[in-house]
Design a protein around this motif. Structure first.
Motif, PDB file in Angstrom:
ATOM      1  N   ARG A 255       0.825  -1.210   0.000  1.00  0.00           N
ATOM      2  CA  ARG A 255       0.000   0.000   0.000  1.00  0.00           C
ATOM      3  C   ARG A 255       0.861   1.262   0.000  1.00  0.00           C
ATOM      4  N   THR A 256       1.972   1.229   0.733  1.00  0.00           N
ATOM      5  CA  THR A 256       2.847   2.401   0.796  1.00  0.00           C
ATOM      6  C   THR A 256       3.463   2.693  -0.569  1.00  0.00           C
ATOM      7  N   SER A 257       3.990   1.640  -1.211  1.00  0.00           N
ATOM      8  CA  SER A 257       4.578   1.810  -2.538  1.00  0.00           C
ATOM      9  C   SER A 257       3.546   2.285  -3.552  1.00  0.00           C
ATOM     10  N   ALA A 258       2.346   1.691  -3.474  1.00  0.00           N
ATOM     11  CA  ALA A 258       1.301   2.044  -4.428  1.00  0.00           C
ATOM     12  C   ALA A 258       0.822   3.476  -4.234  1.00  0.00           C
ATOM     13  N   PHE A 259       0.816   3.936  -2.999  1.00  0.00           N
ATOM     14  CA  PHE A 259       0.402   5.317  -2.733  1.00  0.00           C
ATOM     15  C   PHE A 259       1.301   6.303  -3.480  1.00  0.00           C
ATOM     16  N   PHE A 260       2.604   6.104  -3.376  1.00  0.00           N
ATOM     17  CA  PHE A 260       3.531   7.008  -4.065  1.00  0.00           C
ATOM     18  C   PHE A 260       3.467   6.817  -5.580  1.00  0.00           C
ATOM     19  N   ALA A 261       3.324   5.561  -6.021  1.00  0.00           N
ATOM     20  CA  ALA A 261       3.240   5.303  -7.452  1.00  0.00           C
ATOM     21  C   ALA A 261       2.001   5.956  -8.070  1.00  0.00           C
ATOM     22  N   SER A 262       0.918   6.032  -7.287  1.00  0.00           N
ATOM     23  CA  SER A 262      -0.328   6.595  -7.809  1.00  0.00           C
ATOM     24  C   SER A 262      -0.216   8.086  -8.101  1.00  0.00           C
ATOM     25  N   LYS A 263       0.816   8.733  -7.558  1.00  0.00           N
ATOM     26  CA  LYS A 263       1.008  10.156  -7.828  1.00  0.00           C
ATOM     27  C   LYS A 263       1.525  10.390  -9.247  1.00  0.00           C
ATOM     28  N   VAL A 264       2.244   9.413  -9.787  1.00  0.00           N
ATOM     29  CA  VAL A 264       2.741   9.462 -11.164  1.00  0.00           C
ATOM     30  C   VAL A 264       2.491   8.095 -11.799  1.00  0.00           C
TER      31      VAL A 264
ATOM     32  N   ALA B  83      -3.624   2.721 -11.775  1.00  0.00           N
ATOM     33  CA  ALA B  83      -4.728   3.474 -12.358  1.00  0.00           C
ATOM     34  C   ALA B  83      -4.401   4.964 -12.384  1.00  0.00           C
ATOM     35  N   THR B  84      -4.880   5.655 -13.390  1.00  0.00           N
ATOM     36  CA  THR B  84      -4.635   7.100 -13.490  1.00  0.00           C
ATOM     37  C   THR B  84      -5.520   7.884 -12.519  1.00  0.00           C
ATOM     38  N   GLU B  85      -6.551   7.248 -12.002  1.00  0.00           N
ATOM     39  CA  GLU B  85      -7.391   7.854 -10.971  1.00  0.00           C
ATOM     40  C   GLU B  85      -7.694   6.786  -9.924  1.00  0.00           C
ATOM     41  N   THR B  86      -7.323   7.029  -8.682  1.00  0.00           N
ATOM     42  CA  THR B  86      -7.600   6.046  -7.638  1.00  0.00           C
ATOM     43  C   THR B  86      -9.094   5.994  -7.354  1.00  0.00           C
ATOM     44  N   PHE B  87      -9.503   4.921  -6.692  1.00  0.00           N
ATOM     45  CA  PHE B  87     -10.925   4.799  -6.359  1.00  0.00           C
ATOM     46  C   PHE B  87     -11.388   5.931  -5.450  1.00  0.00           C
ATOM     47  N   THR B  88     -10.613   6.270  -4.422  1.00  0.00           N
ATOM     48  CA  THR B  88     -11.060   7.317  -3.495  1.00  0.00           C
ATOM     49  C   THR B  88     -11.103   8.686  -4.175  1.00  0.00           C
ATOM     50  N   ASP B  89     -10.218   8.927  -5.145  1.00  0.00           N
ATOM     51  CA  ASP B  89     -10.312  10.171  -5.920  1.00  0.00           C
ATOM     52  C   ASP B  89     -11.625  10.214  -6.699  1.00  0.00           C
TER      53      ASP B  89
ATOM     54  N   PRO C 133      -9.607   0.209  -9.898  1.00  0.00           N
ATOM     55  CA  PRO C 133     -10.757   0.940  -9.353  1.00  0.00           C
ATOM     56  C   PRO C 133     -12.063   0.601 -10.055  1.00  0.00           C
ATOM     57  N   GLU C 134     -11.969   0.006 -11.257  1.00  0.00           N
ATOM     58  CA  GLU C 134     -13.202  -0.398 -11.939  1.00  0.00           C
ATOM     59  C   GLU C 134     -13.982  -1.429 -11.131  1.00  0.00           C
TER      60      GLU C 134
END
Length: 441
Positions: free
Chosen positions: A139-148, A181-187, A217-218
């Motif tokens: 989750r930590t790695s994915a959080f930062f990856a989701s920014k780019v 994903a280019t947009e996370t589910f919570t976004d 997120p789909e």
């Protein structure tokens, strides 16, 4: 004098315990959970060993019976006993729990013993420790990856980078990293304004987990739309990882940290009349079984008692089968699916759920591809030294999938989906996506 007239003159002595005597404590005072009754219930039938997919392919792995009751006894009776490092080869598929006829809490023993090994014996400076910790805290790695997300996806799948990760960290280069994903589910959830349905009696709290948040997120969107279709008010509480990859790697302190967050937010909603639903069967398994087995903070039992897998919940509370029988699917999801039931779905009694549910759905055909383990077991199949074993375990599933009529897979578990795609090249869908296509306009 007859025998019946005989009166015994025996008078039993009154108990006379030595006041200075201290009884031997065979099993010392347990710090949290006393597993002695479970260990004593094991009568060495070896059903757990014969069900273990790792023991079948790895001759050096002694199996669940040793990792569970035997190692647990040794850790309680011998202060100098060092946990055998083979406990780290357990994939945490939990099939042994389902196989045991005596109800021995095997996975609970594995998790506690593995945690002890990591805490007391594994070098915190070793490459293996940091590799496992990185994988466990995806989750930590994915959080930062989701920014780019696009850059992160390209970088993680760049050939030389994968080679370096294998040589330095022991993360296999054989697998493609999942796309972010280019947009996370919570976004997406926040952009739509949260819940679109309000209800006083039909309320669910969605525990989406890490993968539906950052990679698929789909699936999460399908769950929200499906539950709203049936009139449910959906809440998305604050949450961390379910802890499943942390349990599998002996990182119990990390798991406790996220579990405290999850239980606090979910138990508050349970008090308001919400039930918790999960789109990942490993997440629902964690909240339902592993939390009450390993943690005792307030609210744990209430959350476990009110947690469901999402499709299971609708089958219990709605006429989902009737709705499916009256529906049909067209377009890209009108497929013949090769369905794999994850091990953690089997442990919850959900292994036939999708096959039974979609049997009457026009435009869709679902074929069960057998009861074998997929072999990836979360982080297990991402470790360079375990990759070949994971593929050997999954070989039966791959063969069944390739022999099925369709060329699209279906499963509820995101890492099983990775393995299915990796071993066959099939596109993999979640049952919630099919249900959304069938029922939501």
């Amino acid at each position: 004098m007859s025998d019946t007239d005989h009166t015994s003159e025996f008078e039993p002595a009154a108990p006379n315990p030595d006041e200075n005597h201290e009884p031997t404590q065979v099993f010392g005072e347990a710090e949290a959970f006393d597993l002695r009754s479970g260990a004593d219930s094991c009568y060495k039938c070896s059903s757990c060993d014969t069900s273990c997919p790792v023991a079948e392919v790895d001759d050096d792995f002694p199996g669940p019976k040793f990792q569970g009751p035997e190692q647990w006894r040794l850790t309680q009776t011998d202060e100098d006993y060092e946990v055998d490092e083979s406990v780290t080869s357990c994939s945490n598929c939990m099939r042994c729990d389902d196989a045991c006829p005596s109800g021995v809490p095997l996975s609970q023993m594995h998790n506690t013993t593995r945690g002890r090994y990591v805490d007391e014996q594994m070098s915190k400076l070793s490459v293996e420790y940091w590799r496992n910790r990185i994988l466990a805290n995806y989750r930590t790695s994915a959080f930062f990856a989701s920014k780019v997300p696009r850059l992160a996806t390209a970088a993680m799948n760049f050939g030389p980078a994968r080679w370096v990760m294998e040589k330095t960290l022991g993360v296999t280069s054989e697998r493609d990293f999942p796309e972010f994903a280019t947009e996370t589910f919570t976004d997406w959830w926040q952009a739509r304004g949260g819940a679109q349905v309000q209800s006083t009696d039909k309320r669910v709290a969605y525990f989406h987990g890490c993968y539906a948040e950052y990679n698929t997120p789909e699936v999460a969107k399908a769950l929200v739309r499906l539950f709203e279709h049936f009139g449910y008010q959906v809440a998305v509480p604050e949450q961390g990882c379910s802890g499943t990859p942390m349990f599998a790697n002996g990182m119990l302190d990390d798991a406790r940290r996220d579990a405290e967050t999850n239980v606090a937010s979910l138990s508050a909603l349970v008090e308001e009349g919400y039930d918790a639903v999960c789109s990942c069967t490993s997440c629902s398994m964690s909240l339902r079984q592993e939390y009450p087995e390993l943690f005792d903070f307030e609210g744990t039992a209430d959350v476990a008692a009110h947690t469901y897998e999402a499709v299971e919940y609708l089958r219990i509370h709605e006429d989902l089968s009737g709705a499916v029988a009256e529906a049909d699917v067209a377009g890209e999801l009108a497929e013949e699916f090769a369905y794999h039931a994850p091990c953690h779905a089997r442990n919850q009694g959900l292994d036939r759920q999708a096959v039974e549910l979609f049997r009457e759905l026009d435009g869709v055909d679902v074929e069960d591809v057998g009861d074998s383990c997929s072999g990836i077991s979360g982080t297990y199949g991402w470790k360079e030294e375990k990759y070949d074993y994971s593929m050997e375990i999954g070989e039966e599933m791959f063969d069944h999938m390739e022999g099925a009529e369709g060329e699209t897979g279906m499963t509820e578990c995101p890492t099983c989906a990775m393995q299915m795609e990796h071993g066959t090249g099939y596109e993999i869908r979640h049952p919630l996506e099919v249900l959304e296509a069938a029922l939501v306009e």
